[in-house]
Design an enzyme around this catalytic site. Structure first.
Site, mmCIF file in Angstrom:
data_model
loop_
_atom_site.group_PDB
_atom_site.id
_atom_site.type_symbol
_atom_site.label_atom_id
_atom_site.label_comp_id
_atom_site.label_asym_id
_atom_site.label_seq_id
_atom_site.Cartn_x
_atom_site.Cartn_y
_atom_site.Cartn_z
ATOM 1 N N LYS A 1 -35.484 -57.232 -103.083
ATOM 2 C CA LYS A 1 -34.364 -58.121 -103.420
ATOM 3 C C LYS A 1 -34.811 -59.581 -103.412
ATOM 4 C CE LYS A 1 -31.082 -54.834 -101.595
ATOM 5 N NZ LYS A 1 -31.055 -54.077 -102.840
ATOM 6 N N GLY B 1 -27.657 -56.849 -109.391
ATOM 7 C CA GLY B 1 -27.062 -57.783 -108.427
ATOM 8 C C GLY B 1 -27.985 -58.962 -108.169
ATOM 9 N N ASP B 2 -29.282 -58.694 -108.103
ATOM 10 C CA ASP B 2 -30.254 -59.778 -107.861
ATOM 11 C C ASP B 2 -30.262 -60.754 -109.034
ATOM 12 O OD1 ASP B 2 -30.960 -58.423 -105.531
ATOM 13 O OD2 ASP B 2 -32.546 -57.292 -106.540
ATOM 14 N N THR C 1 -19.118 -59.161 -106.329
ATOM 15 C CA THR C 1 -19.380 -58.478 -107.597
ATOM 16 C C THR C 1 -18.681 -57.119 -107.550
ATOM 17 O OG1 THR C 1 -21.485 -57.681 -106.708
ATOM 18 C CG2 THR C 1 -21.566 -59.651 -108.087
ATOM 19 N N LEU C 2 -18.097 -56.751 -108.702
ATOM 20 C CA LEU C 2 -17.230 -55.559 -108.740
ATOM 21 C C LEU C 2 -17.709 -54.537 -109.763
ATOM 22 C CD1 LEU C 2 -13.963 -57.715 -108.847
ATOM 23 C CD2 LEU C 2 -14.824 -56.520 -106.825
HETATM 24 O O1 RIB Z 1 -32.057 -54.785 -105.500
HETATM 25 C C1 RIB Z 1 -33.064 -53.957 -105.994
HETATM 26 C C2 RIB Z 1 -34.222 -53.902 -105.031
HETATM 27 O O2 RIB Z 1 -33.807 -53.270 -103.833
HETATM 28 C C3 RIB Z 1 -35.408 -53.080 -105.499
HETATM 29 O O3 RIB Z 1 -36.311 -53.812 -106.267
HETATM 30 C C4 RIB Z 1 -35.976 -52.532 -104.206
HETATM 31 O O4 RIB Z 1 -37.238 -53.011 -103.887
HETATM 32 C C5 RIB Z 1 -34.939 -52.867 -103.129
HETATM 33 O O5 RIB Z 1 -35.316 -53.941 -102.357
#
Ligand code: RIB
Length: 304
Positions: A49, A252-253, A221-222
């Protein structure tokens, strides 16, 4: 990759976060208890993340510094950050095995993830102090929950006058002991909003958190329902942009990176949400974690 000495006066966003090697298995369905299942394909991607959010911040146009630990076998993660435009002078090398994740992705693009912290747990209070001392009042500190020393990071950042952004993912009860008065932004999904507030409905979660922490702002986030942003003054709603799901990993990231970049650049909240939402929707239509994150130009073209 030790931190250089000297001033880093232009630093704006510090992401103190995880770096994972993602072992990704394409499957018909998630493996069940007692079942042995053959994967349809396998690959090893850059993820975590922390790393994903740094890549999203950089691709969105932010000046971002990633702090974290590179362990055995993780050299390509530092390369990925650097090639994406992230400053890696705050990375350190440790002897632990690189943090990693085993990810199953099914036909619908849904995933399930098993994490191993490894090098991500090698961050020490001394490293936290050293890194954060290079940042200034008003700079952002971005945190997820895949590394050691989160409470120390929050405390140091508070002392420094930094704006702390917390994405409490994956959620653990111990996070409830954090000093939430030191946190400016909480970026959560619906489940995490409930885990933190005890309230299922995002509006009710916000009501409660706002009463307890009057300077906090929050984005929930939904999924297909979009996202909602709450600040002490405003509530902004954003619909999701439809896309055909290939792999939801890092959606999400991607949202987080685009939202924070545009926020730090002073854009209106509605525009921050619009860009973050489009970026997340594009990432869902592509395979992989960091590799699925679109560049700013792609997001702007899609919105135009
Ligand atoms: O949010 C996705 C991430 O969650 C992946 O890349 C994995 O490594 C975990 O950390």
């Amino acid at each position: 990759m030790e931190i250089e000495s000297g001033e880093v006066s232009r630093m704006k966003i510090l992401n103190f976060g995880s770096l994972n090697l993602d072992y990704v298995y394409q499957v018909e369905h998630f493996v069940q208890p007692g079942e042995t299942l053959s994967a349809l394909s396998q690959c090893v991607n850059c993820g975590g993340k922390g790393l994903n959010q740094s890549v999203a911040l950089a691709k969105a146009g932010a000046k971002v510094y990633h702090a974290g630990c590179i362990g055995t076998g993780g050299e390509r993660l530092a390369r990925e950050l650097s090639e994406s435009g992230v400053d890696i002078s705050c990375l350190v090398t440790v002897e632990d095995i690189q943090g990693n994740a085993m990810i199953q992705v099914d036909r619908r693009g849904e995933n399930c993830i098993l994490l191993f912290g490894g090098s991500n747990r090698a961050i020490t209070p001394a490293m936290v102090k050293r890194v954060i001392s290079r940042f200034e009042q008003g700079d952002y500190l971005v945190l997820q929950n895949e590394v050691s020393c989160i409470p120390e990071m929050v405390a140091e950042a508070k002392e420094r006058g930094m704006k702390v952004v917390l994405n409490p993912s994956p959620f653990e009860v111990s996070l409830l002991n954090l000093d939430f008065d030191a946190i400016s932004w909480l970026l959560v999904n619906e489940v995490e909003a409930e885990q933190i507030s005890g309230q299922k409905d995002p509006d009710a979660a916000w009501q409660l958190l706002h009463e307890r922490y009057p300077v906090l702002s929050m984005v929930v986030t939904l999924g297909k329902e979009g996202a909602v942003c709450y600040t002490p003054e405003n509530k902004v709603r954003q619909e999701a942009y439809p896309s055909s799901a290939v792999d939801t990993t890092a959606a999400g990231d991607t949202f987080t990176g685009y939202f924070l970049t545009t926020l730090s650049q002073g854009m209106e909240l509605q525009e921050c949400m619009r860009r973050a939402s489009m970026a997340a929707s594009i990432s869902v239509s592509r395979a992989g974690a960091a590799a699925s994150i679109p560049k700013r130009q792609e997001v702007e073209e899609a919105l135009a």
